[in-house]
Design a protein around this motif. Structure first.
Motif, PDB file in Angstrom:
ATOM      1  N   GLY A 115      37.925  50.962  52.470  1.00  0.00           N
ATOM      2  CA  GLY A 115      37.519  51.252  53.832  1.00  0.00           C
ATOM      3  C   GLY A 115      37.451  49.989  54.664  1.00  0.00           C
ATOM      4  O   GLY A 115      38.295  49.114  54.549  1.00  0.00           O
ATOM      5  N   ARG A 116      36.426  49.855  55.477  1.00  0.00           N
ATOM      6  CA  ARG A 116      36.292  48.755  56.430  1.00  0.00           C
ATOM      7  C   ARG A 116      35.814  47.499  55.735  1.00  0.00           C
ATOM      8  O   ARG A 116      34.710  47.015  55.946  1.00  0.00           O
ATOM      9  CB  ARG A 116      35.337  49.138  57.542  1.00  0.00           C
ATOM     10  CG  ARG A 116      35.839  50.295  58.403  1.00  0.00           C
ATOM     11  CD  ARG A 116      34.781  50.786  59.369  1.00  0.00           C
ATOM     12  NE  ARG A 116      34.240  49.717  60.203  1.00  0.00           N
ATOM     13  CZ  ARG A 116      33.234  49.879  61.042  1.00  0.00           C
ATOM     14  NH1 ARG A 116      32.651  51.063  61.157  1.00  0.00           N
ATOM     15  NH2 ARG A 116      32.790  48.866  61.777  1.00  0.00           N
ATOM     16  N   THR A 117      36.666  46.957  54.921  1.00  0.00           N
ATOM     17  CA  THR A 117      36.258  45.806  54.121  1.00  0.00           C
ATOM     18  C   THR A 117      36.016  44.562  54.962  1.00  0.00           C
ATOM     19  O   THR A 117      35.378  43.621  54.514  1.00  0.00           O
ATOM     20  CB  THR A 117      37.302  45.508  53.041  1.00  0.00           C
ATOM     21  OG1 THR A 117      38.568  45.303  53.669  1.00  0.00           O
ATOM     22  CG2 THR A 117      37.410  46.661  52.057  1.00  0.00           C
ATOM     23  N   TYR A 118      36.511  44.526  56.202  1.00  0.00           N
ATOM     24  CA  TYR A 118      36.291  43.355  57.024  1.00  0.00           C
ATOM     25  C   TYR A 118      34.834  43.196  57.397  1.00  0.00           C
ATOM     26  O   TYR A 118      34.395  42.137  57.830  1.00  0.00           O
ATOM     27  CB  TYR A 118      37.148  43.418  58.291  1.00  0.00           C
ATOM     28  CG  TYR A 118      36.772  44.542  59.232  1.00  0.00           C
ATOM     29  CD1 TYR A 118      37.445  45.753  59.188  1.00  0.00           C
ATOM     30  CD2 TYR A 118      35.742  44.398  60.151  1.00  0.00           C
ATOM     31  CE1 TYR A 118      37.099  46.781  60.036  1.00  0.00           C
ATOM     32  CE2 TYR A 118      35.389  45.425  61.003  1.00  0.00           C
ATOM     33  CZ  TYR A 118      36.077  46.620  60.942  1.00  0.00           C
ATOM     34  OH  TYR A 118      35.734  47.631  61.769  1.00  0.00           O
ATOM     35  N   SER A 119      34.062  44.261  57.252  1.00  0.00           N
ATOM     36  CA  SER A 119      32.653  44.202  57.618  1.00  0.00           C
ATOM     37  C   SER A 119      31.764  43.658  56.506  1.00  0.00           C
ATOM     38  O   SER A 119      30.565  43.505  56.678  1.00  0.00           O
ATOM     39  CB  SER A 119      32.155  45.581  58.024  1.00  0.00           C
ATOM     40  OG  SER A 119      32.202  46.466  56.920  1.00  0.00           O
ATOM     41  N   MET A 120      32.343  43.380  55.365  1.00  0.00           N
ATOM     42  CA  MET A 120      31.541  42.906  54.241  1.00  0.00           C
ATOM     43  C   MET A 120      31.061  41.488  54.502  1.00  0.00           C
ATOM     44  O   MET A 120      31.826  40.622  54.890  1.00  0.00           O
ATOM     45  CB  MET A 120      32.355  42.960  52.949  1.00  0.00           C
ATOM     46  CG  MET A 120      32.741  44.371  52.563  1.00  0.00           C
ATOM     47  SD  MET A 120      33.513  44.430  50.938  1.00  0.00           S
ATOM     48  CE  MET A 120      34.961  43.449  51.236  1.00  0.00           C
ATOM     49  N   ARG A 121      29.815  41.257  54.290  1.00  0.00           N
ATOM     50  CA  ARG A 121      29.239  39.919  54.382  1.00  0.00           C
ATOM     51  C   ARG A 121      28.716  39.508  53.005  1.00  0.00           C
ATOM     52  O   ARG A 121      29.122  38.490  52.481  1.00  0.00           O
ATOM     53  CB  ARG A 121      28.101  39.908  55.402  1.00  0.00           C
ATOM     54  CG  ARG A 121      28.514  40.245  56.808  1.00  0.00           C
ATOM     55  CD  ARG A 121      29.323  39.135  57.444  1.00  0.00           C
ATOM     56  NE  ARG A 121      29.716  39.431  58.803  1.00  0.00           N
ATOM     57  CZ  ARG A 121      28.979  39.181  59.859  1.00  0.00           C
ATOM     58  NH1 ARG A 121      27.788  38.612  59.720  1.00  0.00           N
ATOM     59  NH2 ARG A 121      29.412  39.488  61.052  1.00  0.00           N
ATOM     60  N   THR A 122      27.849  40.325  52.471  1.00  0.00           N
ATOM     61  CA  THR A 122      27.273  40.071  51.157  1.00  0.00           C
ATOM     62  C   THR A 122      27.419  41.316  50.306  1.00  0.00           C
ATOM     63  O   THR A 122      27.177  42.419  50.780  1.00  0.00           O
ATOM     64  CB  THR A 122      25.774  39.720  51.266  1.00  0.00           C
ATOM     65  OG1 THR A 122      25.601  38.604  52.115  1.00  0.00           O
ATOM     66  CG2 THR A 122      25.197  39.440  49.888  1.00  0.00           C
ATOM     67  N   MET A 123      27.820  41.096  49.079  1.00  0.00           N
ATOM     68  CA  MET A 123      27.842  42.164  48.090  1.00  0.00           C
ATOM     69  C   MET A 123      26.672  41.963  47.141  1.00  0.00           C
ATOM     70  O   MET A 123      26.418  40.838  46.701  1.00  0.00           O
ATOM     71  CB  MET A 123      29.139  42.139  47.292  1.00  0.00           C
ATOM     72  CG  MET A 123      30.365  42.415  48.107  1.00  0.00           C
ATOM     73  SD  MET A 123      30.341  44.087  48.765  1.00  0.00           S
ATOM     74  CE  MET A 123      30.202  45.050  47.263  1.00  0.00           C
ATOM     75  N   GLY A 124      26.004  43.052  46.825  1.00  0.00           N
ATOM     76  CA  GLY A 124      24.867  42.932  45.929  1.00  0.00           C
ATOM     77  C   GLY A 124      24.927  43.939  44.798  1.00  0.00           C
ATOM     78  O   GLY A 124      25.514  45.012  44.940  1.00  0.00           O
TER      79      GLY A 124
ATOM     80  N   ALA B  15      21.773  40.586  41.653  1.00  0.00           N
ATOM     81  CA  ALA B  15      22.582  39.426  42.043  1.00  0.00           C
ATOM     82  C   ALA B  15      23.307  39.745  43.342  1.00  0.00           C
ATOM     83  O   ALA B  15      23.518  40.916  43.674  1.00  0.00           O
ATOM     84  CB  ALA B  15      23.601  39.081  40.962  1.00  0.00           C
ATOM     85  N   GLY B  16      23.693  38.692  44.071  1.00  0.00           N
ATOM     86  CA  GLY B  16      24.448  38.865  45.294  1.00  0.00           C
ATOM     87  C   GLY B  16      25.504  37.790  45.423  1.00  0.00           C
ATOM     88  O   GLY B  16      25.381  36.709  44.817  1.00  0.00           O
ATOM     89  N   ILE B  17      26.542  38.082  46.189  1.00  0.00           N
ATOM     90  CA  ILE B  17      27.619  37.130  46.382  1.00  0.00           C
ATOM     91  C   ILE B  17      28.148  37.248  47.802  1.00  0.00           C
ATOM     92  O   ILE B  17      28.280  38.346  48.339  1.00  0.00           O
ATOM     93  CB  ILE B  17      28.754  37.348  45.347  1.00  0.00           C
ATOM     94  CG1 ILE B  17      29.810  36.246  45.450  1.00  0.00           C
ATOM     95  CG2 ILE B  17      29.380  38.727  45.500  1.00  0.00           C
ATOM     96  CD1 ILE B  17      30.771  36.245  44.254  1.00  0.00           C
ATOM     97  N   LYS B  18      28.390  36.123  48.443  1.00  0.00           N
ATOM     98  CA  LYS B  18      29.007  36.110  49.766  1.00  0.00           C
ATOM     99  C   LYS B  18      30.497  36.398  49.620  1.00  0.00           C
ATOM    100  O   LYS B  18      31.180  35.760  48.828  1.00  0.00           O
ATOM    101  CB  LYS B  18      28.793  34.757  50.448  1.00  0.00           C
ATOM    102  CG  LYS B  18      27.355  34.367  50.656  1.00  0.00           C
ATOM    103  CD  LYS B  18      26.602  35.374  51.509  1.00  0.00           C
ATOM    104  CE  LYS B  18      27.083  35.373  52.945  1.00  0.00           C
ATOM    105  NZ  LYS B  18      26.228  36.240  53.802  1.00  0.00           N
TER     106      LYS B  18
ATOM    107  N   ILE C  58      26.566  46.815  49.998  1.00  0.00           N
ATOM    108  CA  ILE C  58      27.102  45.858  50.977  1.00  0.00           C
ATOM    109  C   ILE C  58      26.077  45.610  52.069  1.00  0.00           C
ATOM    110  O   ILE C  58      25.514  46.556  52.631  1.00  0.00           O
ATOM    111  CB  ILE C  58      28.391  46.372  51.635  1.00  0.00           C
ATOM    112  CG1 ILE C  58      29.481  46.606  50.593  1.00  0.00           C
ATOM    113  CG2 ILE C  58      28.896  45.385  52.684  1.00  0.00           C
ATOM    114  CD1 ILE C  58      30.727  47.242  51.170  1.00  0.00           C
ATOM    115  N   ASP C  59      25.852  44.361  52.350  1.00  0.00           N
ATOM    116  CA  ASP C  59      25.062  43.941  53.502  1.00  0.00           C
ATOM    117  C   ASP C  59      26.048  43.481  54.566  1.00  0.00           C
ATOM    118  O   ASP C  59      26.680  42.442  54.412  1.00  0.00           O
ATOM    119  CB  ASP C  59      24.123  42.803  53.076  1.00  0.00           C
ATOM    120  CG  ASP C  59      23.270  42.294  54.216  1.00  0.00           C
ATOM    121  OD1 ASP C  59      22.404  41.446  53.963  1.00  0.00           O
ATOM    122  OD2 ASP C  59      23.466  42.732  55.375  1.00  0.00           O
ATOM    123  N   THR C  60      26.177  44.259  55.642  1.00  0.00           N
ATOM    124  CA  THR C  60      27.150  43.929  56.684  1.00  0.00           C
ATOM    125  C   THR C  60      26.579  43.011  57.755  1.00  0.00           C
ATOM    126  O   THR C  60      27.313  42.578  58.654  1.00  0.00           O
ATOM    127  CB  THR C  60      27.669  45.204  57.365  1.00  0.00           C
ATOM    128  OG1 THR C  60      26.568  45.852  58.011  1.00  0.00           O
ATOM    129  CG2 THR C  60      28.293  46.165  56.366  1.00  0.00           C
TER     130      THR C  60
END
Length: 126
Positions: free
Chosen positions: A25-34, A48-51, A97-99
């Motif tokens: 989907g709208r992967t451009y909106s991804m900032r942080t994955m947790g 855990a989280g990753i930018k 996802i934290d957008t």
């Protein structure tokens, strides 16, 4: 945005598992994955989280050293490698996802995450 987590299962204590989270989907909106987990009778907790841009990582204090988060941008996938698993790691693991996170911030509060996958069950036997 859709997230699909996989890779859970039954493993003996001391074993390893690798979870995957495929994002579409709208992967451009991804900032942080947790990655988060919820054990039976307990609240959801940050694992855990990753930018997405740059790959900076953050871990729950109690898990750093055993768990490793990574991402493959070409595959739109985030991984959680879990080693030396313990019975207390038994939980449903979910990716999110934290957008809205800014700059290098990795937030650990579940309320900060906008999109969630369905979760995958990890059971660690003693």
């Amino acid at each position: 945005v859709q997230l699909q987590a996989s890779g859970g299962g039954l493993v003996q204590a001391g074993g390893s598992l690798r979870l995957s989270c495929l994002i579409s989907g709208r992967t451009y909106s991804m900032r942080t994955m947790g990655w988060f987990r919820r054990a039976p009778g307990k609240e959801r907790e940050f694992v855990a989280g990753i930018k997405w841009s740059g790959g900076r990582t953050s871990y729950a204090d109690s898990l750093e050293g055993r768990f490793t988060i990574s991402r493959d941008a070409a595959k739109n996938t985030v991984y959680l490698q879990m080693n030396d698993l313990k019975p207390e790691d038994t939980a449903v693991y979910s990716c999110a996802i934290d957008t809205r996170a800014i700059h290098s911030v990795i937030r650990s509060g579940p309320d900060n995450y906008d999109y969630w996958g369905q979760g995958t069950l990890v059971t660690v036997s003693s």
